[in-house]
Motif scaffolding. Structure first.
Motif, mmCIF file in Angstrom:
data_model
loop_
_atom_site.group_PDB
_atom_site.id
_atom_site.type_symbol
_atom_site.label_atom_id
_atom_site.label_comp_id
_atom_site.label_asym_id
_atom_site.label_seq_id
_atom_site.Cartn_x
_atom_site.Cartn_y
_atom_site.Cartn_z
ATOM 1 N N PHE A 65 1.598 3.230 -34.857
ATOM 2 C CA PHE A 65 1.655 1.799 -34.562
ATOM 3 C C PHE A 65 1.702 1.070 -35.891
ATOM 4 O O PHE A 65 0.766 1.147 -36.674
ATOM 5 C CB PHE A 65 0.436 1.381 -33.735
ATOM 6 C CG PHE A 65 0.475 -0.045 -33.251
ATOM 7 C CD1 PHE A 65 1.563 -0.528 -32.533
ATOM 8 C CD2 PHE A 65 -0.589 -0.905 -33.499
ATOM 9 C CE1 PHE A 65 1.588 -1.836 -32.076
ATOM 10 C CE2 PHE A 65 -0.571 -2.201 -33.041
ATOM 11 C CZ PHE A 65 0.517 -2.678 -32.331
ATOM 12 N N PHE A 66 2.800 0.403 -36.187
ATOM 13 C CA PHE A 66 3.034 -0.237 -37.477
ATOM 14 C C PHE A 66 2.871 0.747 -38.630
ATOM 15 O O PHE A 66 2.303 0.426 -39.679
ATOM 16 C CB PHE A 66 2.083 -1.425 -37.665
ATOM 17 C CG PHE A 66 2.499 -2.656 -36.906
ATOM 18 C CD1 PHE A 66 3.459 -3.526 -37.406
ATOM 19 C CD2 PHE A 66 1.935 -2.942 -35.675
ATOM 20 C CE1 PHE A 66 3.847 -4.658 -36.708
ATOM 21 C CE2 PHE A 66 2.317 -4.073 -34.961
ATOM 22 C CZ PHE A 66 3.279 -4.927 -35.482
ATOM 23 N N THR B 8 4.398 6.736 -28.194
ATOM 24 C CA THR B 8 5.092 6.237 -29.382
ATOM 25 C C THR B 8 6.133 5.193 -28.996
ATOM 26 O O THR B 8 6.287 4.165 -29.670
ATOM 27 C CB THR B 8 5.765 7.399 -30.134
ATOM 28 O OG1 THR B 8 4.765 8.347 -30.541
ATOM 29 C CG2 THR B 8 6.503 6.894 -31.367
ATOM 30 N N ARG B 9 6.837 5.423 -27.891
ATOM 31 C CA ARG B 9 7.810 4.440 -27.420
ATOM 32 C C ARG B 9 7.112 3.146 -26.980
ATOM 33 O O ARG B 9 7.599 2.042 -27.242
ATOM 34 C CB ARG B 9 8.609 5.026 -26.260
ATOM 35 C CG ARG B 9 9.536 6.162 -26.651
ATOM 36 C CD ARG B 9 10.290 6.691 -25.432
ATOM 37 N NE ARG B 9 11.206 7.776 -25.786
ATOM 38 C CZ ARG B 9 12.027 8.378 -24.930
ATOM 39 N NH1 ARG B 9 12.024 7.979 -23.646
ATOM 40 N NH2 ARG B 9 12.822 9.348 -25.325
ATOM 41 N N HIS C 190 -2.087 -7.419 -24.864
ATOM 42 C CA HIS C 190 -2.590 -8.777 -25.058
ATOM 43 C C HIS C 190 -1.542 -9.586 -25.826
ATOM 44 O O HIS C 190 -1.760 -10.046 -26.946
ATOM 45 C CB HIS C 190 -3.926 -8.737 -25.794
ATOM 46 C CG HIS C 190 -5.009 -8.050 -24.996
ATOM 47 N ND1 HIS C 190 -5.142 -6.686 -24.974
ATOM 48 C CD2 HIS C 190 -5.975 -8.560 -24.192
ATOM 49 C CE1 HIS C 190 -6.157 -6.372 -24.190
ATOM 50 N NE2 HIS C 190 -6.675 -7.485 -23.701
ATOM 51 N N ILE C 191 -0.394 -9.718 -25.169
ATOM 52 C CA ILE C 191 0.780 -10.383 -25.720
ATOM 53 C C ILE C 191 1.284 -11.384 -24.688
ATOM 54 O O ILE C 191 1.393 -11.053 -23.503
ATOM 55 C CB ILE C 191 1.889 -9.368 -26.058
ATOM 56 C CG1 ILE C 191 1.419 -8.387 -27.126
ATOM 57 C CG2 ILE C 191 3.161 -10.072 -26.500
ATOM 58 C CD1 ILE C 191 2.403 -7.253 -27.397
ATOM 59 N N PHE D 243 5.724 -2.698 -28.398
ATOM 60 C CA PHE D 243 4.752 -3.693 -28.840
ATOM 61 C C PHE D 243 5.045 -4.144 -30.269
ATOM 62 O O PHE D 243 5.012 -5.340 -30.576
ATOM 63 C CB PHE D 243 3.334 -3.126 -28.783
ATOM 64 C CG PHE D 243 2.810 -2.896 -27.396
ATOM 65 C CD1 PHE D 243 3.493 -3.366 -26.292
ATOM 66 C CD2 PHE D 243 1.647 -2.204 -27.188
ATOM 67 C CE1 PHE D 243 3.015 -3.170 -25.009
ATOM 68 C CE2 PHE D 243 1.146 -2.000 -25.918
ATOM 69 C CZ PHE D 243 1.831 -2.472 -24.824
ATOM 70 N N GLU D 244 5.305 -3.187 -31.135
ATOM 71 C CA GLU D 244 5.538 -3.498 -32.547
ATOM 72 C C GLU D 244 6.766 -4.392 -32.719
ATOM 73 O O GLU D 244 6.735 -5.363 -33.503
ATOM 74 C CB GLU D 244 5.712 -2.201 -33.334
ATOM 75 C CG GLU D 244 5.884 -2.400 -34.821
ATOM 76 C CD GLU D 244 5.934 -1.082 -35.577
ATOM 77 O OE1 GLU D 244 6.502 -1.078 -36.690
ATOM 78 O OE2 GLU D 244 5.405 -0.069 -35.064
ATOM 79 N N GLU D 245 7.816 -4.102 -31.987
ATOM 80 C CA GLU D 245 9.036 -4.911 -32.087
ATOM 81 C C GLU D 245 8.769 -6.355 -31.670
ATOM 82 O O GLU D 245 9.223 -7.303 -32.320
ATOM 83 C CB GLU D 245 10.127 -4.288 -31.219
ATOM 84 C CG GLU D 245 11.466 -5.007 -31.304
ATOM 85 C CD GLU D 245 12.536 -4.329 -30.474
ATOM 86 O OE1 GLU D 245 13.644 -4.899 -30.348
ATOM 87 O OE2 GLU D 245 12.268 -3.229 -29.943
ATOM 88 N N ILE D 246 8.014 -6.532 -30.580
ATOM 89 C CA ILE D 246 7.694 -7.878 -30.104
ATOM 90 C C ILE D 246 6.813 -8.613 -31.104
ATOM 91 O O ILE D 246 7.044 -9.789 -31.425
ATOM 92 C CB ILE D 246 7.003 -7.798 -28.731
ATOM 93 C CG1 ILE D 246 7.965 -7.258 -27.676
ATOM 94 C CG2 ILE D 246 6.482 -9.171 -28.310
ATOM 95 C CD1 ILE D 246 7.301 -6.926 -26.357
#
Length: 334
Positions: free
Chosen positions: A237-238, A298-299, A151-152, A304-307
């Motif tokens: 995640f984070f 994890t990848r 949801h990005i 997602f985390e980077e974005i």
């Protein structure tokens, strides 16, 4: 003369319980069909409006949503504390939430505005490279594959990518089910393009597996919490473990097909830019199937985390991403 409340109540009490349930079901279905017709009317209106008006309406109602949705605000603020740190001021969290809400409503408004979605309309709104010439697309055409997103950005318009590839094998995506059958039919019609078909998330995994096993491709939104009873496994995640669907990793490893993250990012002029990341199943180090599956997830979460760190306004912060939690420090999570 109008009957009294007692007489009306007595009339209903005289009916058998199956008939009372049948009456309520018929009444509810009638109201649902009326709501669907109103929804179709809204689609016609949005389709007739100039695009700039649609964007302004989306921004207005998105800001309104971010301001008035108290439950969503509470969840979003808690998520931002977990992901972005306690040091962020509430004013900045509020700015991110309102921008996120505008992005969500704008995505839905554009989905309705661009109906029926054609290749020309898609290219009018999306800056996409020649995907037919991309080696990643050719590999998916030959073997099938898994495309993951979240949801990005504009995940609704992303489904329109399928209309550019009529010569590709069939595709399927999992859609969220809402408790209204009539609306589910409408949304299925809006989201289906060419050989792209939808399957409701509840019980839809089998349909996705069948398509990929036959050489097709699957599109999955994978940034929601998935309970253990539904197969969710923990992946970071984070910096915190979050239950994540194993389906994309399982599909890619089981059928030896590529798995690519893909997104539509908004541009300053209101259009979107298509981005596809590398195959996340390459050069895995795990020694067994489960460890390799966790490595792939994890990848995915790392992308997602980077974005989200770079552009936090693009994510839907009201998702209860850490609802299933192994950590006692998250006991107060909404």
């Amino acid at each position: 003369r109008k009957p009294s409340a007692r007489r009306r109540r007595g009339h209903h009490e005289g009916l058998s319980w199956p008939r009372r349930i049948s009456q309520r079901v018929r009444r509810w279905r009638l109201l649902e069909e009326v709501a669907v017709q109103i929804f179709y009317g809204a689609i016609q209106i949005l389709g007739a409006l100039p695009s700039r008006w649609v964007l302004k309406l989306g921004d207005f109602f998105g800001t309104l949503l971010g301001t008035l949705d108290r439950r969503g605000r509470r969840v979003a603020f808690e998520n931002m504390k977990l992901a972005l740190g306690e040091g962020m001021r509430d004013r900045e969290r509020d700015r991110i939430l309102r921008a996120s809400s505008r992005n969500i409503v704008r995505s839905i408004a554009l989905l309705l505005h661009l109906q029926p979605l054609t290749a020309r309309r898609f290219y009018d709104w999306v800056d996409a490279p020649d995907m037919h010439a991309a080696p990643e697309a050719q590999r998916i055409k030959e073997k099938g594959g898994v495309l993951v997103s979240g949801h990005i950005g504009n995940w609704e318009l992303l489904l329109g990518l399928r209309i550019l590839f009529d010569d590709f094998p069939p595709s399927v995506f999992l859609a969220e089910e809402i408790p209204h059958e009539a609306f589910n039919r409408v949304l299925k019609k809006l989201r289906s393009h060419g050989n792209l078909k939808s399957a409701l998330r509840k019980g839809g995994a089998r349909a996705v597996i069948n398509v990929v096993a036959a050489g097709g491709s699957a599109g999955l939104l994978v940034d929601r919490n998935v309970r253990r009873q539904l197969g969710g496994i923990y992946a970071p995640f984070f910096g915190r473990r979050a239950r994540t669907t194993p389906l994309p990793a399982w599909l890619a490893l089981r059928y030896e097909v590529p798995l690519h993250p893909i997104f539509l990012f908004p541009e300053d002029d209101g259009r979107y830019r298509l981005w596809m990341g590398p195959d996340l199943t390459q050069d895995l180090e795990g020694s067994d199937h489960h460890s390799r599956m966790v490595e792939v997830l994890t990848r995915v979460n790392g992308v997602f985390e980077e974005i989200i760190r770079a552009q936090p306004e693009l994510w839907n912060w009201t998702l209860k991403r850490w609802k299933s939690r192994p950590n006692v420090e998250l006991e107060g999570y909404p």
